[in-house]
Design a protein around this motif. Structure first.
Motif, PDB file in Angstrom:
ATOM      1  N   LEU A 138      10.720   0.587  11.781  1.00 36.74           N
ATOM      2  CA  LEU A 138       9.331   0.926  12.080  1.00 36.74           C
ATOM      3  C   LEU A 138       8.703   1.780  10.982  1.00 36.74           C
ATOM      4  N   GLU A 139       9.462   2.662  10.371  1.00 39.60           N
ATOM      5  CA  GLU A 139       8.927   3.427   9.247  1.00 39.60           C
ATOM      6  C   GLU A 139       8.527   2.495   8.119  1.00 39.60           C
ATOM      7  N   GLY A 140       9.348   1.491   7.844  1.00 41.37           N
ATOM      8  CA  GLY A 140       9.004   0.515   6.813  1.00 41.37           C
ATOM      9  C   GLY A 140       7.806  -0.330   7.205  1.00 41.37           C
ATOM     10  N   PHE A 141       7.726  -0.672   8.477  1.00 37.94           N
ATOM     11  CA  PHE A 141       6.606  -1.464   8.955  1.00 37.94           C
ATOM     12  C   PHE A 141       5.302  -0.696   8.785  1.00 37.94           C
ATOM     13  N   ALA A 142       5.306   0.585   9.147  1.00 36.14           N
ATOM     14  CA  ALA A 142       4.110   1.419   8.999  1.00 36.14           C
ATOM     15  C   ALA A 142       3.704   1.535   7.545  1.00 36.14           C
ATOM     16  N   ALA A 143       4.679   1.749   6.676  1.00 35.79           N
ATOM     17  CA  ALA A 143       4.369   1.874   5.244  1.00 35.79           C
ATOM     18  C   ALA A 143       3.749   0.594   4.708  1.00 35.79           C
ATOM     19  N   GLY A 144       4.184  -0.543   5.229  1.00 38.03           N
ATOM     20  CA  GLY A 144       3.650  -1.819   4.775  1.00 38.03           C
ATOM     21  C   GLY A 144       2.240  -2.091   5.227  1.00 38.03           C
ATOM     22  N   LEU A 145       1.731  -1.285   6.152  1.00 38.29           N
ATOM     23  CA  LEU A 145       0.364  -1.465   6.632  1.00 38.29           C
ATOM     24  C   LEU A 145      -0.627  -0.594   5.870  1.00 38.29           C
ATOM     25  N   GLY A 146      -0.202   0.018   4.785  1.00 36.41           N
ATOM     26  CA  GLY A 146      -1.065   0.923   4.054  1.00 36.41           C
ATOM     27  C   GLY A 146      -2.012   0.260   3.091  1.00 36.41           C
ATOM     28  N   GLY A 147      -1.833  -1.037   2.848  1.00 37.05           N
ATOM     29  CA  GLY A 147      -2.699  -1.727   1.900  1.00 37.05           C
ATOM     30  C   GLY A 147      -3.951  -2.254   2.563  1.00 37.05           C
ATOM     31  N   ALA A 148      -4.594  -3.215   1.890  1.00 36.57           N
ATOM     32  CA  ALA A 148      -5.824  -3.806   2.417  1.00 36.57           C
ATOM     33  C   ALA A 148      -5.534  -4.593   3.682  1.00 36.57           C
TER      34      ALA A 148
ATOM     35  N   LEU B   4       4.652   4.973  15.495  1.00 36.10           N
ATOM     36  CA  LEU B   4       4.158   3.949  14.579  1.00 36.10           C
ATOM     37  C   LEU B   4       2.648   4.064  14.418  1.00 36.10           C
ATOM     38  N   TRP B   5       1.944   4.250  15.526  1.00 34.92           N
ATOM     39  CA  TRP B   5       0.487   4.409  15.480  1.00 34.92           C
ATOM     40  C   TRP B   5       0.121   5.603  14.602  1.00 34.92           C
ATOM     41  N   HIS B   6       0.783   6.727  14.810  1.00 33.32           N
ATOM     42  CA  HIS B   6       0.482   7.930  14.021  1.00 33.32           C
ATOM     43  C   HIS B   6       0.828   7.744  12.548  1.00 33.32           C
TER      44      HIS B   6
END
Length: 364
Positions: free
Chosen positions: A67-77, A119-121
């Motif tokens: 989940l930490e990796g998933f959140a990091a992957g949502l940082g782009g456009a 994950l939301w945070h």
């Protein structure tokens, strides 16, 4: 009972009489339903580093890492290109390969909601670009806004988190399948929790074979993450306190600011008159819920309404003090062995935790 009433041997009760949930009939505007799609108060401060994995359950630590990796992957456009312009041209970026979602599966009390809220945070986006709600709240949003407006409202989001994902009837199967498909096409990432694996949704509740195509379509949106473990609310904790007397419950209700006081059968009757989407508003600003005369829930429809109320009380950390039967005797053996058994066990677990929280309300 007058405001100055005192029980034998006790000091006078508080001057303000307790509230009654049966006197509340909240009406929640649609814009509030959207604005409140954030983690509930109980999970305001949770983060991945506040989750304590059970050392005997490696799947819990693995889930945090994924989940930490998933959140990091949502940082782009945004997947549709609605984020900031790239340096080299304005071509829309391709949507990420593979499922656009993660699905946390496990028994009640293993910390799935904690992880979902974390994950939301952790997702690097403005709160207005992230939505968090239960499955019931999501379907209620569609009922309030209409399908197309719900798609328009959520399609610009970076992430949609759905807690307590359930498919209780064929209509919800088709509705949620269509909604999530549209949102995925718009580039929205999905995350969900449930006690049932995606491919098993609907089993024991309706003819799943008749909706196999819709269920398989839903499961294709998610990468399942199994989280094993026992209910953390029971790890090393004492058993739930036994029920108190009517006198103790009434006295505590009068002595506790913001407490409500209702007889349990009357409250169950009232829940039938209030849409479950309003149960959150029903519990607004409560200091405690005091119930007298707890009895077994008479039927499944009533039981499912009580499950929703238990969830909202748990989200808001409202202690529950009760007389009558203990909470583990609320549901019949038939209910606990039926298609909704995981919901009922979750309700028992959460009400038990709230009963522990209420111990301090009773004068020793």
């Amino acid at each position: 009972m007058s405001s100055s009433t005192a029980f034998p041997g006790q000091s006078p009760l508080a001057e303000t009489a307790p509230l009654s949930l049966r006197a509340r009939e909240p009406h929640v505007p649609a814009d509030r339903l959207v604005a409140e799609m954030v983690p509930p108060p109980r999970f305001d401060s949770v983060r991945f580093d506040t989750y304590v994995p059970d050392p005997n359950q490696p799947s819990q630590s693995e889930a945090v890492t994924v989940l930490e990796g998933f959140a990091a992957g949502l940082g782009g456009a945004h997947a549709t290109g609605s984020g900031r312009r790239k340096w080299f041209g304005s071509k829309k970026p391709a949507a990420p390969a593979g499922p656009r979602g993660v699905y946390l599966d496990g028994g009640y009390g293993v910390g799935k909601t904690h992880l979902l809220a974390s994950l939301w945070h952790a997702t690097p986006a403005e709160p207005s670009l992230k939505a968090f709600g239960t499955f019931v709240e999501l379907t209620n949003l569609v009922g309030a806004l209409g399908f197309q407006q719900t798609v328009r409202t959520l399609s610009g989001h970076r992430l949609l988190c759905i807690d307590e994902f359930e498919l209780d009837d064929p209509g919800d199967t088709v509705l949620v399948s269509s909604l999530l498909s549209r949102l995925v096409e718009s580039g929205v990432a999905l995350a969900a929790t449930s006690n049932t694996l995606p491919g098993k949704l609907g089993e024991g509740r309706f003819a799943a074979a008749d909706f196999l195509r819709e269920i398989q379509g839903l499961s294709a949106h998610f990468r399942p993450l199994r989280i094993d473990g026992e209910d953390y609310r029971h790890r090393g904790l004492p058993e739930a306190p036994p029920p108190y007397s009517d006198e103790q419950v009434t006295r505590a209700a009068y002595a506790t600011p913001g407490a409500s006081l209702d007889d349990f059968p009357g409250l169950l009757d009232h829940l039938a008159k209030v849409h479950p989407s309003r149960y959150g508003a029903l519990t607004d600003e409560l200091g405690a819920v005091c119930l007298t005369g707890v009895t077994p829930v008479p039927d499944q429809s009533t039981a499912l309404r009580l499950v929703v109320l238990a969830d909202r009380l748990y989200d808001r950390e409202v202690p529950v003090l009760a007389s009558g039967l203990p909470f583990d005797q609320l549901f019949s053996d038939e209910m606990l062995n039926g298609g909704y058994r995981k919901k009922y066990f979750r309700a028992i677990s959460r009400l038990t935790a709230l009963a522990r929280d209420a111990k301090g309300l009773v004068a020793q």
